[in-house]
Design a protein around this motif. Structure first.
Motif, mmCIF file in Angstrom:
data_model
loop_
_atom_site.group_PDB
_atom_site.id
_atom_site.type_symbol
_atom_site.label_atom_id
_atom_site.label_comp_id
_atom_site.label_asym_id
_atom_site.label_seq_id
_atom_site.Cartn_x
_atom_site.Cartn_y
_atom_site.Cartn_z
ATOM 1 N N PHE A 143 0.828 -1.216 0.000
ATOM 2 C CA PHE A 143 0.000 0.000 0.000
ATOM 3 C C PHE A 143 0.857 1.259 0.000
ATOM 4 N N ASP A 144 2.154 1.117 -0.241
ATOM 5 C CA ASP A 144 3.052 2.281 -0.178
ATOM 6 C C ASP A 144 2.599 3.405 -1.125
ATOM 7 N N ASP A 145 2.224 3.026 -2.340
ATOM 8 C CA ASP A 145 1.877 4.033 -3.350
ATOM 9 C C ASP A 145 0.702 4.900 -2.886
ATOM 10 N N ARG A 179 -5.330 2.307 0.821
ATOM 11 C CA ARG A 179 -4.210 2.493 1.753
ATOM 12 C C ARG A 179 -4.399 1.658 3.038
ATOM 13 N N PHE A 180 -5.668 1.447 3.449
ATOM 14 C CA PHE A 180 -5.917 0.678 4.679
ATOM 15 C C PHE A 180 -6.315 -0.772 4.384
ATOM 16 N N ILE A 181 -7.020 -1.003 3.272
ATOM 17 C CA ILE A 181 -7.442 -2.372 2.931
ATOM 18 C C ILE A 181 -6.219 -3.288 2.826
ATOM 19 N N PHE A 182 -5.139 -2.755 2.261
ATOM 20 C CA PHE A 182 -3.959 -3.596 2.020
ATOM 21 C C PHE A 182 -2.891 -3.453 3.105
ATOM 22 N N ASP A 183 -3.272 -2.831 4.226
ATOM 23 C CA ASP A 183 -2.357 -2.723 5.363
ATOM 24 C C ASP A 183 -2.566 -3.960 6.233
ATOM 25 N N SER A 184 -1.546 -4.819 6.341
ATOM 26 C CA SER A 184 -1.687 -6.102 7.038
ATOM 27 C C SER A 184 -2.038 -5.922 8.517
ATOM 28 N N ARG A 185 -1.847 -4.712 9.064
ATOM 29 C CA ARG A 185 -2.124 -4.503 10.489
ATOM 30 C C ARG A 185 -3.574 -4.076 10.729
ATOM 31 N N ASP A 218 1.808 11.129 -8.808
ATOM 32 C CA ASP A 218 2.175 9.952 -9.611
ATOM 33 C C ASP A 218 1.716 8.630 -8.994
ATOM 34 N N ILE A 219 0.601 8.681 -8.318
ATOM 35 C CA ILE A 219 0.032 7.437 -7.783
ATOM 36 C C ILE A 219 -0.598 6.656 -8.941
ATOM 37 N N GLU A 220 -0.412 5.366 -8.946
ATOM 38 C CA GLU A 220 -1.031 4.542 -9.994
ATOM 39 C C GLU A 220 -2.484 4.272 -9.590
ATOM 40 N N VAL A 221 -3.303 5.283 -9.830
ATOM 41 C CA VAL A 221 -4.675 5.275 -9.308
ATOM 42 C C VAL A 221 -5.494 4.117 -9.898
ATOM 43 N N THR A 222 -5.440 3.983 -11.214
ATOM 44 C CA THR A 222 -6.257 2.932 -11.847
ATOM 45 C C THR A 222 -5.803 1.540 -11.391
ATOM 46 N N LYS A 223 -4.520 1.380 -11.184
ATOM 47 C CA LYS A 223 -4.014 0.094 -10.696
ATOM 48 C C LYS A 223 -4.558 -0.190 -9.289
ATOM 49 N N ALA A 224 -4.556 0.843 -8.447
ATOM 50 C CA ALA A 224 -5.080 0.672 -7.082
ATOM 51 C C ALA A 224 -6.562 0.295 -7.129
ATOM 52 N N ILE A 225 -7.311 0.939 -8.018
ATOM 53 C CA ILE A 225 -8.738 0.613 -8.143
ATOM 54 C C ILE A 225 -8.884 -0.841 -8.595
ATOM 55 N N GLY A 226 -8.034 -1.256 -9.535
ATOM 56 C CA GLY A 226 -8.071 -2.648 -10.021
ATOM 57 C C GLY A 226 -7.789 -3.631 -8.892
ATOM 58 N N GLU A 227 -6.882 -3.277 -8.008
ATOM 59 C CA GLU A 227 -6.561 -4.165 -6.882
ATOM 60 C C GLU A 227 -7.753 -4.298 -5.936
ATOM 61 N N VAL A 228 -8.454 -3.195 -5.738
ATOM 62 C CA VAL A 228 -9.640 -3.249 -4.867
ATOM 63 C C VAL A 228 -10.734 -4.084 -5.532
ATOM 64 N N LYS A 229 -10.924 -3.891 -6.843
ATOM 65 C CA LYS A 229 -11.935 -4.704 -7.556
ATOM 66 C C LYS A 229 -11.614 -6.188 -7.415
ATOM 67 N N LEU A 230 -10.353 -6.511 -7.592
ATOM 68 C CA LEU A 230 -9.954 -7.918 -7.517
ATOM 69 C C LEU A 230 -10.171 -8.475 -6.112
ATOM 70 N N ALA A 231 -9.861 -7.645 -5.111
ATOM 71 C CA ALA A 231 -10.069 -8.091 -3.728
ATOM 72 C C ALA A 231 -11.542 -8.378 -3.475
ATOM 73 N N GLY A 239 -2.750 -8.951 2.369
ATOM 74 C CA GLY A 239 -1.614 -9.546 1.685
ATOM 75 C C GLY A 239 -1.902 -10.828 0.951
ATOM 76 N N ILE A 240 -3.140 -11.317 1.048
ATOM 77 C CA ILE A 240 -3.455 -12.581 0.397
ATOM 78 C C ILE A 240 -3.488 -12.392 -1.121
ATOM 79 N N ILE A 241 -3.683 -11.128 -1.543
ATOM 80 C CA ILE A 241 -3.755 -10.832 -2.976
ATOM 81 C C ILE A 241 -2.406 -11.099 -3.642
ATOM 82 N N GLU A 242 -2.443 -11.751 -4.778
ATOM 83 C CA GLU A 242 -1.218 -11.885 -5.553
ATOM 84 C C GLU A 242 -1.177 -10.697 -6.502
ATOM 85 N N THR A 243 -0.423 -9.664 -6.144
ATOM 86 C CA THR A 243 -0.491 -8.416 -6.902
ATOM 87 C C THR A 243 -0.051 -8.606 -8.348
ATOM 88 N N SER A 244 0.780 -9.600 -8.619
ATOM 89 C CA SER A 244 1.235 -9.804 -9.988
ATOM 90 C C SER A 244 0.094 -10.226 -10.908
#
Ligand code: SF4
Ligand code: F3S
Ligand code: FES
Length: 247
Positions: A143-145, A179-185, A218-231, A239-244
């Motif tokens: 979630f660094d980005d 930023r929080f969904i992908f924070d393992s804590r 320079d945040i990869e906004v569309t990529k982040a949205i895609g990660e949320v859709k996939l989740a 962290g269960i998501i395979e980001t690749s």
């Protein structure tokens, strides 16, 4: 050099000025390395004190001076005259009510942001040694980005889906949730995914991609949205998501 500014103006509180209109200002002795924000200050201070704009840090940090410059959402403090040329058109960002001239009412934008629980949730007791909750560098990387967001609204107000439907939470809110969904804590990822599964959540994004080049961080906004859709599709988060596998 001389530079002509064409500025979209409006004052909804004053009769005869409530409809938008264009006004031109010519500035002399402009240096190509002058910033658009400084030139708007010059117009306000030297030619028309009634011109209204919002700004604070002047260094690309606070996110308050988002505006549409030559048809593209930008922070006025980060754009140089040499990047925009001798004729510069400046308008308020789209999709939010105009308060006056270049100032828009950000309330709907922040209401969407608040909707997604943009705060850390963890009810477990702190580690006994009093140290912070630890995570690996790989966990942090997920979630660094999206930690870089300054809530400027350049992304959301460049999104045609948001223009068409102001109830869509918009890319900035999704970035805030990411930023929080992908924070393992964090422990409220599933709740946020439920919120974003609603009809005005992530599925209103049609992958139009305007949001990514609009982001001044320079945040990869569309990529982040895609990660949320996939989740959401996988019914899981963190962290269960395979980001690749996401792109
Ligand atoms: Fe601004 Fe980028 Fe955050 Fe969108 S994601 S609000 S463009 S900093
Ligand atoms: Fe809009 Fe960005 Fe999606 S422009 S449609 S939020 S990819
Ligand atoms: Fe703060 Fe431009 S004035 S980001």
């Amino acid at each position: 050099m001389d530079v002509t500014f064409k500025i979209r103006r409006q004052n909804p509180d004053v009769r005869d000025l409530e409809k938008p209109y264009w006004q031109e200002f010519v500035l002399n002795d402009v240096d190509p390395t002058d910033r658009v924000l400084e030139m708007l200050h010059r117009i306000k201070w030297e030619q028309d004190g009634s011109l209204s704009l919002r700004r604070s840090c002047a260094h690309g940090v606070c996110g308050s001076d988002a505006m549409r410059i030559n048809g593209v959402n930008r922070l006025a403090c980060k754009i140089l005259i040499r990047d925009v040329g001798e004729r510069v058109q400046v308008e308020p960002i789209l999709g939010l009510p105009v308060v006056k001239d270049l100032i828009v009412d950000m309330t709907p934008f922040f209401d969407h942001y608040k909707q997604v629980m943009p705060f850390f949730v963890n009810d477990d007791p702190l580690p006994e040694d009093g140290r912070e909750r630890l995570q690996t560098q790989a966990d942090r990387e997920q979630f660094d980005d999206t930690t870089k967001c300054i809530l400027c609204a350049c992304c959301t107000t460049s999104c045609p889906s948001f223009w068409a439907n102001g109830h869509y939470v918009g890319p900035a809110a999704i970035v805030g949730a990411h930023r929080f969904i992908f924070d393992s804590r964090d422990q409220a990822g599933a709740e946020r995914l439920d919120i974003l599964s609603e009809p005005n959540g992530v599925w209103r994004c049609r992958t139009i991609f305007n949001c990514t080049p609009a982001c001044p961080r320079d945040i990869e906004v569309t990529k982040a949205i895609g990660e949320v859709k996939l989740a959401i599709r996988k019914g899981t988060n963190v962290g269960i998501i395979e980001t690749s596998a996401i792109h």
